[in-house]
Design a protein around this motif. Structure first.
Motif, short mmCIF file in Angstrom:
data_model
loop_
_atom_site.label_atom_id
_atom_site.label_comp_id
_atom_site.label_asym_id
_atom_site.label_seq_id
_atom_site.Cartn_x
_atom_site.Cartn_y
_atom_site.Cartn_z
N UNK A 82 38.79 21.53 21.69
CA UNK A 82 38.72 22.98 21.90
C UNK A 82 37.74 23.73 21.00
N UNK A 83 37.34 23.17 19.91
CA UNK A 83 36.49 23.91 18.98
C UNK A 83 35.03 23.72 19.38
N UNK A 84 34.30 24.81 19.52
CA UNK A 84 32.92 24.73 19.99
C UNK A 84 31.97 24.14 18.96
N UNK A 85 32.04 24.61 17.72
CA UNK A 85 31.08 24.17 16.71
C UNK A 85 31.60 24.51 15.33
N UNK A 86 30.94 23.91 14.33
CA UNK A 86 31.23 24.28 12.96
C UNK A 86 32.41 23.57 12.34
N UNK A 87 32.96 22.57 13.01
CA UNK A 87 34.07 21.82 12.45
C UNK A 87 33.77 20.32 12.55
N UNK A 88 34.38 19.51 11.68
CA UNK A 88 34.12 18.06 11.73
C UNK A 88 34.47 17.44 13.08
N UNK A 89 35.58 17.89 13.70
CA UNK A 89 36.00 17.31 14.97
C UNK A 89 35.08 17.73 16.11
N UNK A 90 34.60 18.97 16.09
CA UNK A 90 33.63 19.40 17.11
C UNK A 90 32.34 18.60 16.98
N UNK A 91 31.93 18.34 15.75
CA UNK A 91 30.74 17.53 15.51
C UNK A 91 30.92 16.12 16.06
N UNK A 92 32.11 15.54 15.85
CA UNK A 92 32.40 14.20 16.36
C UNK A 92 32.37 14.18 17.89
N UNK A 93 32.91 15.21 18.51
CA UNK A 93 32.89 15.27 19.98
C UNK A 93 31.45 15.31 20.49
N UNK A 94 30.63 16.11 19.86
CA UNK A 94 29.22 16.20 20.28
C UNK A 94 28.53 14.85 20.12
N UNK A 95 28.84 14.14 19.05
CA UNK A 95 28.26 12.82 18.85
C UNK A 95 28.68 11.85 19.94
N UNK A 96 29.85 12.09 20.52
CA UNK A 96 30.36 11.25 21.60
C UNK A 96 29.95 11.74 22.99
N UNK A 97 29.00 12.69 23.03
CA UNK A 97 28.39 13.05 24.30
C UNK A 97 28.88 14.29 24.99
N UNK A 98 29.79 15.03 24.37
CA UNK A 98 30.31 16.24 25.01
C UNK A 98 29.95 17.45 24.16
N UNK A 99 28.96 18.20 24.61
CA UNK A 99 28.44 19.32 23.82
C UNK A 99 29.42 20.48 23.80
N UNK A 100 29.91 20.89 24.98
CA UNK A 100 30.80 22.04 25.06
C UNK A 100 32.26 21.59 25.04
N UNK A 101 33.11 22.46 24.51
CA UNK A 101 34.53 22.13 24.46
C UNK A 101 35.17 22.22 25.84
N UNK A 102 36.36 21.63 25.97
CA UNK A 102 37.07 21.66 27.25
C UNK A 102 38.04 22.84 27.35
N UNK A 103 38.39 23.45 26.23
CA UNK A 103 39.32 24.59 26.22
C UNK A 103 40.66 24.24 26.89
N UNK A 104 41.30 23.22 26.37
CA UNK A 104 42.60 22.81 26.92
C UNK A 104 43.68 23.80 26.49
N UNK A 105 44.43 24.27 27.46
CA UNK A 105 45.44 25.30 27.21
C UNK A 105 46.83 24.70 26.97
N UNK A 106 47.24 23.75 27.79
CA UNK A 106 48.62 23.26 27.77
C UNK A 106 48.77 22.06 26.83
#
Length: 514
Positions: free
Chosen positions: A166-190
């Protein structure tokens, strides 16, 4: 003497005729402007890492000869899209509290394997993980519902997962997601906070879980005030009203958006009975369990109303459906079962209950989507079949996001061996000027005649569809995939605002205004 004999015959014949005529049930449908809207999320689904649900069900791999999109079968994608699937729950179930999400990200060849201790002791290679699931939800147009690990996980692990997706940028986990090929967050609600903590999720008592939940929920944040998470506490099973009381009393309303309820239509956990070769004893007992959903929702809602009179907390029935003995020759831990007309009765009647309680029921998840329990689809190699349950769910799409039309009536009885159940269930709704009515008759032998008063609804014409078959045990097979499919229904009359319908035994009917 002869005259008396003739009169006696006439009286007996008249009595026989009277007893053979089906009494008509009067149903009033109210056009209430402040009635709740039926959430489309009531028609949600569930796919757990269990048996052939994920692997060989949803996911066949990108190198499979079976046509697929990123490894997910195209025929199943189409079927779920046609069903207008609103949400999909994953990765469990019991599996959720053994699942560590970081095992399922990054290059597939680098992912660790684990043993699925709950379901068959098979090796899980984590080839289907967070990216696979959330990308699939995007393809389906469905909201993802992620069940987090509380039983064997940590608050930090759960919080990091939320940050990762869910985090777009600026956090370690968002950085890891981008490294794994997903630039934008999914914004999971539930987000589900654990699963069945009273059982496979940790064998906790209600008071202990309430404290654990508060700890987790405190750290489950979205960083975006406009995209608040919908946190779902693991609620009771069936009639455990104490569990619901504790959660509603102990958890502050600002920490909980929903509370789950699980209820399966099981005759006996030690002897569930066959999925297709069942008797009327089995059928009546199964429907007895299925119809308890009305009592469970009514009583749990009353407890929720005591602490949440504004109904801000949703009741989430995120596991429901029929559960029988597995098919002969299959792994007992894979929960693979056939799907018959009986399952259509469970689906139709249960969805009517959910619709009629839509002031409190916000979401529900049929267990499960494919190859497990009351599935909407079954696969075998390149083949896929749609089940009677699938067809009922598709017929009921007319109720998605429609305003409820409350109904008033007393159902005729389905009587067997001196016991009785309500034979007829109904729910009705309106959307975009059109009225939809779903009717179910669970009686194994008798048709039932109903008269619906539509005087307040200005209905001039209707079309109708029916799902039924010759026998309750009938089901679709890989040799005969369309034995049971919806057909046009014409055994009804609409005159001066009165709709008269003759509902055949064990059938589901949906009528729509023109």
């Amino acid at each position: 003497m002869k005259k008396k004999y003739i009169n006696s015959l006439w009286i007996l014949s008249a009595l026989f005729f009277i007893s053979s005529v089906q009494a008509q049930t009067k149903i009033t449908i109210e056009n209430t402007e402040d009635a709740p809207v039926i959430s489309k999320h009531i028609y949600g689904h569930f796919s757990e890492h269990l048996g052939r649900s994920i692997y060989d069900g949803l996911y066949v791999g990108e190198d499979s000869p079976i046509p697929n999109t990123d490894g997910v079968r195209n025929d199943l994608i189409k079927a779920l899209k046609d069903l207008q699937i609103p949400n999909l729950r994953w990765p469990g179930g019991c599996f959720a509290d053994t699942y560590h999400w970081r095992d399922g990200i990054g290059p597939q060849e680098d992912r660790p394997t684990i043993v699925n201790q709950w379901w068959g002791d098979v090796t899980e290679d984590n080839s289907f993980g967070t990216h696979n699931f959330l990308n699939l939800c995007e393809v389906l147009g469905a909201e993802p519902y992620l069940a987090g690990n509380v039983g064997s996980g940590t608050v930090q692990e759960f919080s990091n997962w939320i940050q990762y997706v869910n985090h777009d940028a600026g956090s370690p986990m968002a950085k890891l997601r981008k490294e794994n090929g997903k630039e934008e967050s999914w914004d999971v609600k539930f987000w589900g906070v654990g699963n069945e903590p009273w059982g496979c999720g940790g064998n906790m008592d209600a008071e202990f879980y309430a404290d654990i939940y508060k700890q987790y929920a405190t750290f489950l944040t979205s960083w975006d005030k406009d995209a608040k998470l919908y946190r779902i506490a693991s609620g009771p099973s069936g009639d455990d009203y104490h569990w619901m009381e504790v959660l509603m009393k102990e958890i502050p309303p600002e920490l909980m958006e929903g509370v789950a309820l699980h209820s399966y239509s099981v005759i006996d956990w030690n002897d569930k009975g066959p999925a297709s070769d069942f008797t009327e004893d089995h059928y009546f007992a199964t429907m007895t369990e299925a119809l308890k959903m009305e009592e469970y929702i009514t009583k749990h809602s009353a407890i929720m109303d005591k602490y949440d009179p504004q109904k801000k907390v949703g009741l989430i029935v995120d596991e429901w459906g029929g559960w029988y003995d597995v098919e002969e020759g299959t792994n007992p831990g894979f929960l693979y079962q056939q799907n018959t007309v009986r399952d259509a009765m469970i689906a139709g009647a249960t969805l009517n209950i959910f619709n009629n309680h839509s002031e409190r029921v916000y979401m529900a998840n049929l267990a499960q989507a494919v190859n497990v329990l009351q599935a909407v689809a079954l696969t075998q190699g390149e083949q896929m079949i749609l089940t009677p349950t699938y067809h009922v769910m598709k017929m009921y799409t007319v109720h998605h996001e429609a305003q409820l039309l409350p109904v008033n009536f007393e159902s005729p009885d389905y009587t067997y061996n001196g016991k009785s159940l309500p034979a007829v269930s109904i729910s009705a709704s309106k959307k975009d000027g059109k009225v939809a009515i779903s009717l179910v008759n669970i009686d194994s032998k008798k048709e039932n005649e109903v008269e619906l008063d539509l005087g307040e609804l200005d209905v001039e014409g209707m079309t109708a569809t029916i799902l039924t078959s010759d026998k309750l045990q009938d089901h679709n097979t890989f040799e005969n995939a369309e034995k049971i499919t919806p057909e046009e229904f014409k055994d009804y009359k609409l005159r001066r605002g009165k709709l008269q319908v003759t509902i055949p035994p064990f059938s589901v009917i949906v009528l729509e205004s023109e």
